[in-house]
Design a protein around this motif. Structure first.
Motif, short mmCIF file in Angstrom:
data_model
loop_
_atom_site.label_atom_id
_atom_site.label_comp_id
_atom_site.label_asym_id
_atom_site.label_seq_id
_atom_site.Cartn_x
_atom_site.Cartn_y
_atom_site.Cartn_z
N GLY A 37 0.83 -1.21 0.00
CA GLY A 37 0.00 0.00 0.00
C GLY A 37 0.86 1.25 0.00
N ALA A 38 0.27 2.35 0.44
CA ALA A 38 0.99 3.63 0.41
C ALA A 38 0.59 4.46 1.61
N MET A 39 1.49 5.38 1.96
CA MET A 39 1.28 6.30 3.07
C MET A 39 1.82 7.66 2.65
N GLY A 40 1.04 8.71 2.92
CA GLY A 40 1.48 10.05 2.57
C GLY A 40 0.95 11.08 3.54
N ILE A 41 1.46 12.29 3.40
CA ILE A 41 1.06 13.42 4.24
C ILE A 41 0.56 14.54 3.33
N VAL A 42 -0.66 15.01 3.58
CA VAL A 42 -1.19 16.15 2.84
C VAL A 42 -0.42 17.39 3.30
N ILE A 43 0.11 18.15 2.34
CA ILE A 43 1.01 19.26 2.68
C ILE A 43 0.41 20.65 2.43
N ASN A 44 -0.87 20.72 2.11
CA ASN A 44 -1.44 22.04 1.83
C ASN A 44 -2.79 22.27 2.50
N ARG A 45 -3.04 21.58 3.59
CA ARG A 45 -4.31 21.76 4.28
C ARG A 45 -4.07 22.02 5.77
N PRO A 46 -3.81 23.30 6.14
CA PRO A 46 -3.63 23.60 7.56
C PRO A 46 -4.96 23.44 8.31
N ILE A 47 -4.85 23.03 9.56
CA ILE A 47 -6.04 22.90 10.40
C ILE A 47 -6.37 24.29 10.93
N THR A 48 -7.56 24.76 10.63
CA THR A 48 -7.98 26.10 11.04
C THR A 48 -7.95 26.22 12.56
N GLY A 49 -7.28 27.26 13.03
CA GLY A 49 -7.25 27.56 14.46
C GLY A 49 -6.30 26.71 15.29
N VAL A 50 -5.44 25.92 14.64
CA VAL A 50 -4.50 25.10 15.39
C VAL A 50 -3.08 25.46 14.95
N ASP A 51 -2.22 25.72 15.93
CA ASP A 51 -0.82 26.00 15.62
C ASP A 51 0.08 25.14 16.51
N VAL A 52 1.36 25.18 16.23
CA VAL A 52 2.32 24.36 16.96
C VAL A 52 2.32 24.70 18.45
N GLY A 53 2.13 25.98 18.78
CA GLY A 53 2.07 26.38 20.19
C GLY A 53 1.01 25.61 20.96
N GLN A 54 -0.15 25.42 20.34
CA GLN A 54 -1.22 24.67 20.99
C GLN A 54 -0.85 23.19 21.16
N VAL A 55 -0.19 22.63 20.16
CA VAL A 55 0.25 21.23 20.25
C VAL A 55 1.26 21.09 21.38
N LEU A 56 2.22 22.01 21.44
CA LEU A 56 3.23 21.95 22.51
C LEU A 56 2.57 22.07 23.88
N GLU A 57 1.62 22.98 24.00
CA GLU A 57 0.91 23.15 25.28
C GLU A 57 0.16 21.88 25.64
N HIS A 58 -0.52 21.28 24.68
CA HIS A 58 -1.28 20.05 24.92
C HIS A 58 -0.36 18.92 25.39
N MET A 59 0.89 18.92 24.89
CA MET A 59 1.84 17.87 25.25
C MET A 59 2.69 18.26 26.46
N ASN A 60 2.36 19.37 27.11
CA ASN A 60 3.10 19.87 28.27
C ASN A 60 4.57 20.10 27.96
N ILE A 61 4.84 20.66 26.76
CA ILE A 61 6.20 21.01 26.37
C ILE A 61 6.30 22.53 26.43
N GLU A 62 7.18 23.01 27.31
CA GLU A 62 7.36 24.45 27.45
C GLU A 62 8.16 24.98 26.27
N SER A 63 7.65 26.05 25.67
CA SER A 63 8.31 26.60 24.49
C SER A 63 9.09 27.87 24.81
N GLN A 64 10.26 27.96 24.21
CA GLN A 64 11.08 29.17 24.25
C GLN A 64 11.28 29.69 22.84
#
Length: 191
Positions: A37-64
């Motif tokens: 089979g095959a596996m891929g990543i869609v590279i042109n569809r950002p999730i509205t209202g979600v950014d890396v800062g929110q992912v880091l916060e959700h994972m309890n990773i402090e960002s600098q």
């Protein structure tokens, strides 16, 4: 016997008539394609209202790294939407815990250590973070190619993945084939 051409390290460009809401007007980087089979990543569809800062916060990773915090998070596809994938250029030295170097200077990492490094400003410069992936069972992608669902081009450079503005990636990928998607009919026909 039909010879199969595998599309690993290719970009799949959705044809204008593809109306599946997961893939309409998308560009997908094919990370792996083989007999299973095959596996891929869609590279042109950002999730509205979600950014890396929110992912880091959700994972309890402090960002600098306030710049990385504002990077978009992409809808990588409809499979395992809770799972994160980081497409990036491989580091010159070292490696992340779950990093696989693909082709053409692209790697994919699924371990948390890359996000921790990004939060500290030590991660890769060119990066695309996605939740979920696109998956095809054995023979499914080949069938979709025969049905003219996708155009494909080798991902010979990383420009479309990392540098072209998100909203231009679909057209830019087709332009590498010399195709203007605005001129293609959305109707399928047979003669």
């Amino acid at each position: 016997m039909i010879e199969t051409t595998y599309l690993t390290n290719h970009l799949l460009i959705a044809m204008p008539n593809l109306d599946d809401p997961h893939f309409a007007q998308t560009v997908t980087y094919v990370c792996m394609h083989n007999d299973d089979g095959a596996m891929g990543i869609v590279i042109n569809r950002p999730i509205t209202g979600v950014d890396v800062g929110q992912v880091l916060e959700h994972m309890n990773i402090e960002s600098q790294n306030p710049i990385a915090e504002r990077w978009p998070v992409f809808d990588g596809g409809p499979v395992q939407k809770e799972r994160g994938f980081v497409l990036h250029e491989p580091p010159e030295k070292g490696q992340w815990d779950a990093m696989l170097i693909l082709q053409n200077n692209v790697a994919i990492t699924t371990s948390q250590d890359i996000l921790q490094a990004m939060a500290k400003g030590n991660g890769p410069d060119k990066v695309l973070i996605a939740l979920g992936y696109a998956g095809w069972s054995a023979g499914q992608l080949e069938h979709e190619m025969l049905e003219n669902t996708w155009l494909s081009i080798p991902a010979n450079d990383n420009d479309i993945i990392f540098n072209i503005p998100i909203e231009n990636r679909w057209q830019a990928a087709a332009a590498k084939l010399g195709i203007d998607l605005n001129l293609l009919s959305t109707q399928a026909g047979h003669s």
